[in-house]
Motif scaffolding. Sequence first.
Motif, short mmCIF file in Angstrom:
data_model
loop_
_atom_site.label_atom_id
_atom_site.label_comp_id
_atom_site.label_asym_id
_atom_site.label_seq_id
_atom_site.Cartn_x
_atom_site.Cartn_y
_atom_site.Cartn_z
N TYR A 83 -86.85 4.18 7.77
CA TYR A 83 -86.00 3.08 6.87
C TYR A 83 -86.29 3.76 5.23
N ASN B 159 -94.25 6.22 3.02
CA ASN B 159 -94.18 6.05 4.38
C ASN B 159 -93.60 7.26 5.23
N GLU C 29 -98.02 -9.50 0.67
CA GLU C 29 -96.46 -9.65 -0.13
C GLU C 29 -96.02 -11.11 -0.27
N HIS D 118 -85.85 -4.18 1.33
CA HIS D 118 -86.86 -3.41 1.64
C HIS D 118 -88.07 -3.68 0.94
N ARG E 51 -84.17 -1.77 6.11
CA ARG E 51 -84.01 -3.31 6.06
C ARG E 51 -83.89 -3.25 4.31
N ASN F 32 -101.24 -3.70 4.14
CA ASN F 32 -101.10 -3.25 5.13
C ASN F 32 -102.63 -2.64 5.91
N PRO G 204 -88.39 6.00 14.01
CA PRO G 204 -87.72 5.21 12.38
C PRO G 204 -88.67 4.72 11.10
N ARG H 116 -97.28 1.91 0.43
CA ARG H 116 -97.92 0.38 0.92
C ARG H 116 -99.38 1.13 0.51
#
Length: 338
Positions: free
Chosen positions: A208, A251, A126, A278, A275, A180, A206, A215
């Motif tokens: 986002y 995701n 990141e 994001h 987010r 990740n 949830p 990822r």
Amino acid sequence: MKVLITGGAGFIGSNIVHYWLDNYPKDIVINLDALKYSGNLDNLRDIEKSPKYKFYHSDISRYDEIEPIFKQGVDVVVNFAAQTHVDRSLYEPNEFINSNIIGTRNLLEACLKYQVKRFHQISTDEVFGDLAINDKHKFTAETLLNPSNEYAASKASAEMFIMAYLHTHHLPATISNCTNNIGPYQYPEKFVPLAITNILEGKKVPVYGTGKNIRDWIYVIDHCRAIDVILKKGKPGERYLIGSDHREINNIQLLSKIIKVMDIPGDWMEFVTDRPGHDRKYAVDWTKIGKLGWKPKYSLDQSIRLTVEWYMKNTRWWKKIKSGEYRKAYEKIYGKNY
Ligand code: TYD
């Protein structure tokens, strides 16, 4: 050899403590952990009485708390201790500054003073910011630091201090930036354990924004193997990127795979507000560590299956966390509010 693992009661830290004791039974593993909200001694119950393992309840952001450990002699330090959750960094940035920046700098100072043979920093992909969804490029060891959230900014700052210590004091330091992770003992605020445990509790997951963020997912044991290789064959002053062998996955695709493996009928995805800031995509080129003889062993499907199985088997572990019970227990033991 005496290996000091900081943050050894956290997710990746506790996995490497297990990994090290299993693979190097002659070594002594010292675990230094502040037991903040995601540090959990339940992750280490099976080895806590091992004569090769020692735990210190200390905070890396307090030099006076870590120096006595270094005084006893340490050969290698691997710094896993960090605040890591992006969502939390948006409303608790000071915690990130204290643990991730000041904490790292304290460790560097102690390593220098006590002539530690190698300091290894567990950083993150990141720190490089993000890539556009359709970008064909990947992050490499030459990519410039360009963090885009407070968590990433704190990890990038820590790297800057390491570079300064390398240059000014010739501290034998290495850095790794991993993608990740998933696997056992991951705190259920992160996407994968949150998804698995929510589904087991009959709650929606949830997702986002559009759910199209990409990822690169790696099984935590592959990360531990990579650290092992870097400590043995990595060159001080170098950075190594650690990634997976999988196709890019967003995701929604990842969650669909988890739902399929879990095989519990229901409509589990719930799209929620995105987010802020994001990051769109992370992708890592791990050619450099590949040249040291490392490559990931676990496929994405295997990683998901092993992770799902672990959470299904270890319901007591995560239920205690989700109910807040284990935090209350630490308050009782240590008299502090974590
Ligand atoms: P996370 O596990 O927080 O890791 P990171 O943000 O460091 O990559 O999130 C992984 C991805 O999942 C990221 O794109 C954000 C997304 N996400 C959700 O869609 N819902 C959630 O509840 C969480 C925690 C994350």
